[in-house]
Design a protein around this motif. Sequence first.
Motif, PDB file in Angstrom:
ATOM      1  N   LEU A  12       2.424 -12.851  23.329  1.00  0.00           N
ATOM      2  CA  LEU A  12       3.278 -11.786  23.851  1.00  0.00           C
ATOM      3  C   LEU A  12       2.655 -10.432  23.539  1.00  0.00           C
ATOM      4  CD1 LEU A  12       6.801 -13.077  22.661  1.00  0.00           C
ATOM      5  CD2 LEU A  12       5.588 -13.623  24.774  1.00  0.00           C
TER       6      LEU A  12
ATOM      7  N   GLU B 156       6.644  -6.472  26.015  1.00  0.00           N
ATOM      8  CA  GLU B 156       7.454  -7.583  26.524  1.00  0.00           C
ATOM      9  C   GLU B 156       8.649  -7.888  25.627  1.00  0.00           C
ATOM     10  OE1 GLU B 156       3.533  -9.758  28.499  1.00  0.00           O
ATOM     11  OE2 GLU B 156       4.719 -10.808  26.978  1.00  0.00           O
TER      12      GLU B 156
ATOM     13  N   SER C 124      11.182  -8.205  30.240  1.00  0.00           N
ATOM     14  CA  SER C 124      11.189  -8.125  28.776  1.00  0.00           C
ATOM     15  C   SER C 124      12.483  -8.669  28.178  1.00  0.00           C
ATOM     16  CB  SER C 124      10.978  -6.674  28.332  1.00  0.00           C
ATOM     17  OG  SER C 124      12.009  -5.839  28.856  1.00  0.00           O
TER      18      SER C 124
ATOM     19  N   ILE D 120      12.291 -12.479  28.350  1.00  0.00           N
ATOM     20  CA  ILE D 120      11.296 -13.002  27.406  1.00  0.00           C
ATOM     21  C   ILE D 120      11.791 -12.862  25.978  1.00  0.00           C
ATOM     22  CG2 ILE D 120       8.951 -12.660  26.523  1.00  0.00           C
ATOM     23  CD1 ILE D 120       8.105 -11.916  29.350  1.00  0.00           C
TER      24      ILE D 120
ATOM     25  N   ARG E 199       5.735  -9.350  33.762  1.00  0.00           N
ATOM     26  CA  ARG E 199       6.161  -9.796  32.435  1.00  0.00           C
ATOM     27  C   ARG E 199       6.859  -8.669  31.685  1.00  0.00           C
ATOM     28  NH1 ARG E 199       3.751 -14.443  30.000  1.00  0.00           N
ATOM     29  NH2 ARG E 199       4.067 -13.392  27.998  1.00  0.00           N
ATOM     30  N   GLN E 200       6.344  -7.475  31.821  1.00  0.00           N
ATOM     31  CA  GLN E 200       6.987  -6.343  31.140  1.00  0.00           C
ATOM     32  C   GLN E 200       8.359  -6.041  31.744  1.00  0.00           C
ATOM     33  OE1 GLN E 200       4.191  -3.066  31.060  1.00  0.00           O
ATOM     34  NE2 GLN E 200       2.529  -4.373  30.280  1.00  0.00           N
TER      35      GLN E 200
ATOM     36  N   GLU F 143       1.067  -9.100  34.559  1.00  0.00           N
ATOM     37  CA  GLU F 143       1.400  -8.372  33.332  1.00  0.00           C
ATOM     38  C   GLU F 143       2.524  -7.370  33.582  1.00  0.00           C
ATOM     39  OE1 GLU F 143       0.046  -9.081  30.224  1.00  0.00           O
ATOM     40  OE2 GLU F 143      -0.614 -10.763  31.474  1.00  0.00           O
TER      41      GLU F 143
END
Length: 678
Positions: A658, A662, A564, A567, A560-561, A557
């Motif tokens: 999402l 993100e 950003s 994504i 993923r951030q 997590e």
Amino acid sequence: MRPRDLSVLLGVILIVVMLIIPLPPGILDFLIIINISLALIIILVAMSTNDSLQFSIFPTLLLLVTLFRLGLNVSTTRSILGNAEAGNVIDTFGNYVVGGNALVGFVVFLILIIIQFVVITKGAERVSEVGARFTLDAMPGKQMSIDADLNAGMISDAEAKGRRERIEKEADFYGAMDGASKFVKGDAIAGIVIVIINMIFGLVIGMMQMGMDLGTAATTYTLLTVGDGLVSQIPALLISTATGIIVTRAASDGNLSQDLTKQLFAFPKMLYVAAGTIFLLGVATPIDKFVTFTVAALLAFGAFQLSRIEKGSVEEEETEETEEEKDDMKSPESVVSLLQIDPIEFEFGYGLIPLADANQGGDLLDRVVMIRRQMALELGMIVPVIRIRDNIQLQPNEYTIKIKGNEVAKGDLLLDHYMAMSPGVEDESIVGVDTVEPAFGLPALWIGEEMKEQAELSGYTVVDPPSVVSTHLTEVIKRHAHELLGRQETKQLVEHLQETYPALVEEVTPNTLSTGEVQKVLTNLLKENISIRNLPIIFETLADYGQMTKDMDLLTEYVRQSLSRQISRQFTTPGEPLYVITLSGSVEKKVADGVQQTEHGNFLSMDPNVSQQILESAAGEADRLQGMGQVPVILCSPAVRMYVRQLLERYLPHVPVLSYNELEANVEVQSVGVVNAE
């Protein structure tokens, strides 16, 4: 500088010195013997090499030796015309070798020149030219063969690289030989011109400057010139022969001596025929019977010995093969080799063989190469070699795709048709065989060539069978990319990153996180179709949070951030808002309350009825959004994102989930649906 390198440089400088400074006869004798020795060494090495590339320096060496010989010719000509002498070696060749007869020596010299120039040099030049052209013409085919073997898993990346380098070296070698052979031809012409100059001007200098009569001048300068020509042309003849040997060497596992003895005497019965012929020649003609009978007897004896050796070798090979087969049956390795499972396999029925056969116009192997490159760019991972093989157990037009030995997808093709997919409005005039597009499950038609243009005018998407297969294979690899990334592949990615970011890699692995833990984070990203190509940012995040937690899902997590921007670009279209489905406050609260914390990590435990309500609501909203022509995306808070994904991934695997963190701040978000649990 090493002595060996220094000696080469001094040799080149000596050549220049010979062209400028007169050398005494003693030094000329020494250099002439060196020239003959070099020629002998070169031809012996040329005969001993198994492959032309083992003597890859030969083109350059040929130029240096030719220049050395021409420098000797200049020095000996200066000595002959200036002093009527050129040392003991030339005098010996002029008197002893040709018996002191200038006319005989001149004839022998002319014969050597004719042999070298007309036969050997011309032939070697032609072979070099043809070899260079054929080698260059064959390069694309050889490169494709290497790519095909690599894609089929027959060779490794290192072996493919080595074979490509070998092809490049062969092209360079034969191209250089084509040019260097021209120097050999020029050297032969120069030898003839130098002899004529020595004879003509020797007579003039002998009679006008040294007071010799015509007979004495002719004898003196002709013998010296012929001697000079012989000591020059004999090494030249050897080197020309070496040139011919090098450029005419075919593919072989042995050197010239081994090939000659092995292939020339490969058929002992032919030696019996030759012996009988020579024997009859002695009986039927006045030729000395002692000579013919002796040669015939030697040939017959040689044939008998070779027959015995050949028979013994065959029996020995059969015995060895039998023993090897028995040992293989008993050896545990014979079973272990069967345990190997290919990461990706593409199998097809016999009707689809033209798809992969380059001789029939198939380009599947080239498409597989492009798929691997595409995956490296899109997902940032190295797709393993895809094993391509035919399978007679499949239907003729059927193919299957396996991941680690298990079938994950299949399809059918009609090679002489095109797949046409409707734009949404059916055209009844477009007729064909009903089918389903294998990659995305869309309804489609197989249409013939005559219907293709009409279908395109009607707005249908028309693709050929190879494109259908490559698209399907690409989507399967994307869907199962997380299964293909193991620890070994992760280690390979980490080693590649270490070449440019050594400090970053050292901070993360192996002290903070193991290779297996890094792999877990990367597979979590790939499972949700997030590219791992930006490894520096991923490792920066792992370095920041890796010491705080060992929960790989939580680390994912954080990663993923950090991704950003990537994504946001992946799920948004420039200039358009991102249409999303949000979770109601009650659903987020129920998910958060259902998180159970254990020593092995956190997991979601909810009432089955509530979970079913959330799934049905999310599926309904996703279908409604797809009906509007939009890609469904679920947006929720960062605290519950991974648990919502765990809840939905089995039933809605293609719907991305999402979190607000993100998405970049400048992304416009529009909620078009809400997931409720009521």
